[in-house]
Design a protein around this motif. Structure first.
Motif, PDB file in Angstrom:
ATOM      1  N   UNK A 319      12.048 -44.016  -0.471  1.00  0.00           N
ATOM      2  CA  UNK A 319      11.067 -44.176  -1.554  1.00  0.00           C
ATOM      3  C   UNK A 319      10.846 -42.897  -2.358  1.00  0.00           C
ATOM      4  N   UNK A 320      10.990 -41.725  -1.750  1.00  0.00           N
ATOM      5  CA  UNK A 320      10.728 -40.466  -2.434  1.00  0.00           C
ATOM      6  C   UNK A 320      11.911 -39.985  -3.283  1.00  0.00           C
ATOM      7  N   UNK A 321      13.077 -40.659  -3.159  1.00  0.00           N
ATOM      8  CA  UNK A 321      14.289 -40.220  -3.855  1.00  0.00           C
ATOM      9  C   UNK A 321      14.201 -40.576  -5.342  1.00  0.00           C
ATOM     10  N   UNK A 322      14.366 -39.569  -6.231  1.00  0.00           N
ATOM     11  CA  UNK A 322      14.265 -39.805  -7.676  1.00  0.00           C
ATOM     12  C   UNK A 322      15.421 -40.683  -8.171  1.00  0.00           C
ATOM     13  N   UNK A 323      16.617 -40.488  -7.619  1.00  0.00           N
ATOM     14  CA  UNK A 323      17.747 -41.322  -8.033  1.00  0.00           C
ATOM     15  C   UNK A 323      17.517 -42.784  -7.623  1.00  0.00           C
ATOM     16  N   UNK A 324      16.886 -42.979  -6.465  1.00  0.00           N
ATOM     17  CA  UNK A 324      16.576 -44.343  -6.021  1.00  0.00           C
ATOM     18  C   UNK A 324      15.546 -44.987  -6.939  1.00  0.00           C
ATOM     19  N   UNK A 325      14.577 -44.194  -7.367  1.00  0.00           N
ATOM     20  CA  UNK A 325      13.567 -44.714  -8.279  1.00  0.00           C
ATOM     21  C   UNK A 325      14.170 -45.080  -9.627  1.00  0.00           C
ATOM     22  N   UNK A 326      15.153 -44.292 -10.081  1.00  0.00           N
ATOM     23  CA  UNK A 326      15.809 -44.601 -11.351  1.00  0.00           C
ATOM     24  C   UNK A 326      16.679 -45.850 -11.238  1.00  0.00           C
ATOM     25  N   UNK A 327      17.224 -46.073 -10.049  1.00  0.00           N
ATOM     26  CA  UNK A 327      18.082 -47.243  -9.842  1.00  0.00           C
ATOM     27  C   UNK A 327      17.284 -48.535  -9.720  1.00  0.00           C
ATOM     28  N   UNK A 328      16.042 -48.460  -9.289  1.00  0.00           N
ATOM     29  CA  UNK A 328      15.254 -49.649  -8.952  1.00  0.00           C
ATOM     30  C   UNK A 328      15.211 -50.701 -10.065  1.00  0.00           C
ATOM     31  N   UNK A 329      14.936 -50.353 -11.341  1.00  0.00           N
ATOM     32  CA  UNK A 329      14.891 -51.409 -12.380  1.00  0.00           C
ATOM     33  C   UNK A 329      16.228 -52.130 -12.553  1.00  0.00           C
TER      34      UNK A 329
END
Length: 748
Positions: A319-329
């Motif tokens: 959850x804290x990974x910025x790349x994961x957050x960018x991938x989510x949408x």
């Protein structure tokens, strides 16, 4: 009762000939069952005699008494009436080519009596399903006894006496255990032929017929020769009661058997016929019905992903990974677009640490495509279009290797730049097809894999031996050279070869394939622009024509070099024969023509979208895309490139311009001075590394010389340092000079 319960036959073909059995020297290795049973045995007694003479007390009708219950002898079936006799109920049939090996005989006839005796008192197992029938009834005709209750039969078929019947049922090894339901084959027993596995197999079948009727922990098995056994649980309970995955697998097996779905039936004849036109059966359940990404845990991952054949596309994130957050949408939108097509999942590695460790997640996000027990990592871009494109290709490949004929292949060539074609014939084995299927996942996003037995395609690609694997790149064949049949089954070696040819002749350079294209070779890179569509198509075609002509030149040069070595060898042989020099003749004949195309300087071709990669092209090569289409010849390993011809003019997308320049830069040293993408210090390092790679022995000698010079220099410096000290001299009070004042006498 028979109207409510479909009858099952366990056709247990234990073939025992009346005449002599084949010897171990003449029998097929598969027939001897050496891998499971150990040493080959051939008892002289037949199966029926074995059952009645060795297991317990016998009655006049040939039955065995166990726990006071009459256990009937195994029934010998006739090949002429086999289909008629097995069409009603469940039959376990055993096919025999020899008398039963000792281990199988003991296992089988130790398992059967407890089944009959334990299942007679059905009230103890099923809460008295037939209360109107006395529990103490010992008659096998009673509805509360084994055979009528389960409608399950044991029988054998002698393949010596009824060879045609065994051939019709695809019996190729002996003994073979087959389960029939209403005359149709349901499953073959292909596990270890001992008491535990036989009992487990039969218990699974009985439980599928009457759910809840069998002991939860399985049967307690007697020792060979016992005529009774007390109540109790087995020492080792069934695995399905301890393991969730095994329980799910057993439940699916029961479901398949109840619906009369063939399970585990994969004979050579069926495999060959199925692989021609059929594809693997699609999952019955609709994938991703809600159009969303399903959060997975350790338990649900094992149940839904690893123990099924359903394809899954899963991301492992934190959850804290910025790349994961960018991938989510994009991941969420992809899940919606793939609704009803592909299962989408996600695993939170902060919570499911053990699962992520088992999958070997080393960075976030990590994305894998799963199918059954196999997986492949997705290393492409994370845009919505990239993800959807990859998954659709994965679904296409995941359905199995497609069969094509000449017409279908011609249509496919219009849309696919690279196609791997697997040529097979009637003699191709199931092992060959199994090795081929293992390659499919690794080809996702790279190339198409098809198979064919078309004579038209065989003539076109000049195929004379089967199986054969060919890479067709824009209609130009490249052959996988297999020295032996086992090389075609070595899927790792086959995959390594595929990786060298799965790129198109002129691929587009992207972030995902840049390393694969640029490293280890000189690359002719066309800088093109899609905005100028007319020039784009023309320039791309010119680069491809230059690539094809260069490949023809290299092939011709390789063939000439190899022919020169062959001629030199033949000349040595003829000279030795003329001189009658046997020693020189033997030496000449032992000369090996060891030349490979991989040993030559490798040259590749590619193109890049100059508008999309404008900044990288400008900062790396100093080229302005707005000035027009250009070509550079890049040597990534040495951080150098050429962007002008011998006359100083820019290299343009022209076959003449490219080939004239390329022929001058592949020399060592090149005839045209290169430009560099690094500074002076880095340039010196890369030049030294390139020189050492080109001349390894010279580089090794140079390094050894430097070490020797340093050793001598260090040794001399150490000597001078020691000589400058006062070691060996000391002063005496009131005396001058050396010890004894430099004289020979005694000094007072």
């Amino acid at each position: 009762m028979r109207t409510l319960i479909s009858r099952l036959l366990f056709a247990f073909a234990l073939v025992s000939p009346a005449c002599s059995s084949p010897s171990p020297e003449t029998a097929h290795p598969a027939d001897l069952e050496e891998d499971v049973l150990g040493t080959y045995n051939s008892p002289s007694t037949t199966v029926a005699k074995t059952l009645t003479a060795t297991e317990g007390d016998n009655n006049s009708n040939g039955s065995t008494v166990f726990n006071g219950i009459d256990v009937p002898p195994m029934r010998d079936l006739s090949g002429e009436t086999f289909d008629e006799e097995t069409k009603d109920g469940y039959w376990r049939s055993a096919t025999r080519y020899t008398d039963l090996p000792e281990k199988v005989r003991k296992a089988l006839f130790t398992v059967l009596p407890p089944l009959y005796s334990n299942s007679t008192n059905m009230a103890d197992l099923t809460s008295n399903p037939l209360p109107s029938v006395a529990k103490s009834s010992k008659s096998q005709s009673s509805l509360n006894s084994f055979t009528p209750y389960y409608n399950f039969h044991f029988a054998s078929l002698d393949c010596i006496a009824w060879g045609n019947a065994c051939n019709e049922h695809d019996i190729g090894a002996f003994p073979t255990f087959v389960l029939y339901k209403n005359g149709q084959e349901v499953r073959r027993f292909d596990e270890r032929k001992d008491m535990e596995h036989l009992s487990h197999f039969i218990e699974e079948t009985l439980e599928s017929i009457k759910p809840g009727s069998r002991p939860v922990e399985g049967l307690k098995l007697p020792e060979p020769g016992d005529v009774s056994i007390g109540a109790g649980e087995p020492e080792v309970p069934l695995a399905k009661d301890k393991d969730a995955a095994a329980g799910a697998a057993a439940g699916q097996l029961h479901k398949d058997m109840a619906t009369n779905t063939p399970v585990g039936v994969a004979t050579a004849r069926e495999t060959l016929s199925a692989t021609k036109i059929s594809k693997p059966t699609k999952p019955t359940a609709t994938p991703n019905p809600a159009g969303t990404s399903i959060p997975l845990t350790q338990e649900s991952f094992q149940k839904l992903v690893t123990t099924t054949q359903d394809p899954w596309f899963i991301k492992f994130y934190a959850p804290w990974c910025h790349h994961c957050q960018a991938l989510a949408p994009n991941w969420l939108q992809m899940s919606k677009e793939l609704k009803g097509q592909l299962n989408i999942g996600e695993v939170n590695c902060d919570v499911e640490t053990r699962l992520c460790k088992e999958v070997r997640v080393r960075g976030y996000p990590t994305i894998h495509f799963f199918r059954g027990g196999e997986r492949v990592e997705y290393d492409g871009l994370r845009g919505l279009g990239d993800l959807v494109s990859y998954t659709k290709k994965a679904l296409d490949i995941g359905m199995g290797v497609e069969y094509v004929d000449a017409a279908t292949f011609k249509e496919m060539e219009e849309t696919e730049e690279v196609i791997f074609v697997y040529f097979y014939d009637h003699a191709t084995t199931p092992e060959d097809f199994a090795a081929l299927d293992r390659i499919t996942l690794s080809l996702i996003g790279h190339a198409k894999l098809v198979k064919t037995d078309s004579s038209v395609l065989s003539d076109r690609f000049k195929i004379h031996t089967w199986p054969r694997l060919v890479a067709s790149r824009d209609g130009r064949p490249t052959y996988y050279n297999a020295l032996a049949p086992k090389d075609m089954r070595d899927y790792r070696r086959v995959l390594e070869w595929m990786q060298t040819v799965w790129l198109p002749i002129v691929p587009e350079l992207t972030a995902t394939n840049s390393r694969e294209i640029m490293h280890g070779r000189i690359v002719v890179l066309g800088i093109l622009s899609r905005e100028r569509s007319d020039e784009f198509s023309l320039d791309k075609r010119e680069i491809k024509n230059a690539a094809l002509e260069w490949m023809d030149r290299e092939t011709h040069a390789f063939q000439l070099e190899r022919q020169e070595q062959r001629d030199a060898k033949q000349l040595r042989i003829e000279e030795a024969e003329d001189r009658n020099d046997q020693r020189a003749l033997r030496q000449a004949k032992t000369i090996v023509i060891d030349i490979s195309e991989e040993d030559r300087k490798q040259v590749g071709f590619a193109w890049v979208d100059g508008v999309f990669w404008e900044r990288w092209i400008r900062t790396t090569y100093g080229i302005q895309v707005k000035d027009g289409e250009r070509v550079i010849i890049n040597d990534e390993d040495n951080k150098r490139y050429w962007d002008t011809t011998a006359s100083g003019a820019p290299i343009v997308p022209s076959r003449t311009s490219i080939l004239e320049t390329l022929s001058k830069v592949i020399y060592d040293p090149p005839k045209i001075s290169p430009k560099y993408t690094t500074g002076a210090v880095q340039r010196t390092f890369y030049q030294a590394r390139g020189a050492s790679a080109s001349h390894p022995w010279l580089s090794l000698g140079l390094c050894a010389g430097v070490l020797i010079v340093l050793a001598y220099w260090g040794r001399g410096r150490i000597r001078r340092t020691r000589g400058s000290t006062n070691g060996g001299f000391f002063q005496l009070d009131g005396k001058e000079g050396l010890l004894n004042g430099g004289g020979m006498g005694k000094v007072d």
